[in-house]
Design a protein around this motif. Sequence first.
Motif, mmCIF file in Angstrom:
data_model
loop_
_atom_site.group_PDB
_atom_site.id
_atom_site.type_symbol
_atom_site.label_atom_id
_atom_site.label_comp_id
_atom_site.label_asym_id
_atom_site.label_seq_id
_atom_site.Cartn_x
_atom_site.Cartn_y
_atom_site.Cartn_z
ATOM 1 N N VAL A 1 0.851 -1.189 0.000
ATOM 2 C CA VAL A 1 0.000 0.000 0.000
ATOM 3 C C VAL A 1 0.887 1.238 0.000
ATOM 4 C CG1 VAL A 1 -1.822 1.253 1.203
ATOM 5 C CG2 VAL A 1 -1.771 -1.243 1.285
ATOM 6 N N PRO B 1 -5.782 -5.021 8.458
ATOM 7 C CA PRO B 1 -4.783 -3.987 8.167
ATOM 8 C C PRO B 1 -4.227 -3.377 9.442
ATOM 9 C CG PRO B 1 -7.006 -3.193 7.691
ATOM 10 C CD PRO B 1 -7.127 -4.656 7.966
ATOM 11 N N THR C 1 -4.522 2.258 5.536
ATOM 12 C CA THR C 1 -5.036 1.068 4.861
ATOM 13 C C THR C 1 -6.481 0.817 5.250
ATOM 14 O OG1 THR C 1 -2.798 0.135 4.981
ATOM 15 C CG2 THR C 1 -4.571 -1.349 4.359
#
Length: 569
Positions: A222, A241, A246
Amino acid sequence: MSLVRVTDLSVEFGDLRAVDGLSFGLARGAALALVGESGSGKSTVASALLGLHRGTGARVGGSIEVAGTDVQQASEDELRRLRGAKAAMVFQDPLSSLDPYYAIGDQIAEVYRVHTRVSRRAARARAVDVLDRVGIPDAVRRSRSRPHEFSGGMRQRALIAMALACEPDLLIADEPTTALDVTVQAQILDLLHTLREETGMGLLLVTHDVGVAAESVDEVLVMRHGRSVEHGPVADVLSAPAQTYTRELLAAVPRVDARRIAAKAGEETAAAVPAVSVVEDAGAASAVSATENAEGVPDGPPEATGHVVLEATGLRREFGRGKRTFAAVDDVSLTIRRGETLGVVGESGSGKTTLGRMLVGLLEPTAGEVRYDGHARVGVHPAVQMVFQDPVSSLNPRRSVGESIADPLRARGEKDEQRIRGRVTELLERVGLEGAHYDRYPHEFSGGQRQRVGIARALAADPRVIVCDEPVSALDVTTQAQVVALLGELQRELGLVLVFVAHDLAVVRQVSDRVAVMRRGRIVESGPADEVYDNPQDPYTKQLLAAVPSLDPQVAARRRAARRELAAA
């Protein structure tokens, strides 16, 4: 041995640091997704892997090794041998990546000859072979077709075929499914997965769609502001996450299995909001006045009792002549009433955009009619406006955005330039931009900002109905959520009717009270959104819903296996 090893990568464009200290690796046969919003640096990283920033003025630092080649230190000859032969890239827009003047097969053959120096006949045979491999039917004949003769999904397959021609060790796919409908998207993702299984190539997938990542890769990285925010196995990152960003990114992803949560509003506002319903079921939901149960989901919409705003009866639109005539829209009837938003969904070529353009008046129907406020409408009516899919092509690049927004004001006779500028400034601020942006040009805005400009231009005519044609198809999930929220806010405050045309079923469910599913120019199913999504009756609707990407990699794998079995049957 690593196929890709990136260490402390940085890329600067003038004062902008697009990538900042990024490190990651990719093993042979593995798949990694770079995920993030627009401007996060994903595509910049992909280009850096092939040395595409060389000679552009960009400053690239750090170490990049791809298939045994040190990209930073490689000569131009070494880079040419790397590109295509060892590592190939599939770009986001296949139409601009393919030469419109040459046949698809000739373009693939040319790439193959550059790297292998075989005869023209052998190169053409290779082009046919890879086109057949990526699922292009009648590959021998279609290899002679030009890009404009292919659909969007077929053009994307052709680009993948071109990338595969030299059997590279690494395939870099930069937003390969953006703006494709869900069934074609599923086909492309299944194709990439199958090719990786068969060839053992590595895959670097660049995408803003978290669902696409879940369908396709082993690991996800990410990105935000050029840096790595979170990196790990896709199942771990998506299910639990660790980072706030995220979690925010995942929260912005529209869910096809989540019911729309309607915003509460006062009776006065609710009474002012028009809506859209399908002719065969006018008893409909008011998104604005719906009450919610304890779980935040509307208990059930009240009856739509408002008068008819826009009515379409028996609409048909034909294109072509003689034996080549075909009906893009065939016998479609809709009644636009107060109290709801209508979503129109379907694959590319189903007739959605043609229907929208007839509702606005940009296309005259071959048969049937459109009535506004009970009167037959001819041509464009200022009360019915459109927000187009691609704000880049719908805005004049040589004129400031302020002048483009001002066009509807001048068209209705406004001549006082001070009043025009004041009204445009109000509209810019209303859609979340700054009044000072009046004198800026379209290229100075991001994709989401340009879409806001398109909405402001539609509002300039003081419309009662806005037809939105794929307004968020090419935007990342957070920008998508912002634009959808803006449209909802404008609908509530200004009393707008919204017709939301899109291929993204998850987005349509979030914004719509009722849904009409189109296939081959006809409406095959329609009704309240929750009923259509939770209990689809038509096999085509079921097929569309089954193709929507899942955020659960295990569910995605099961669906992929089911599609493979169905295709083999």
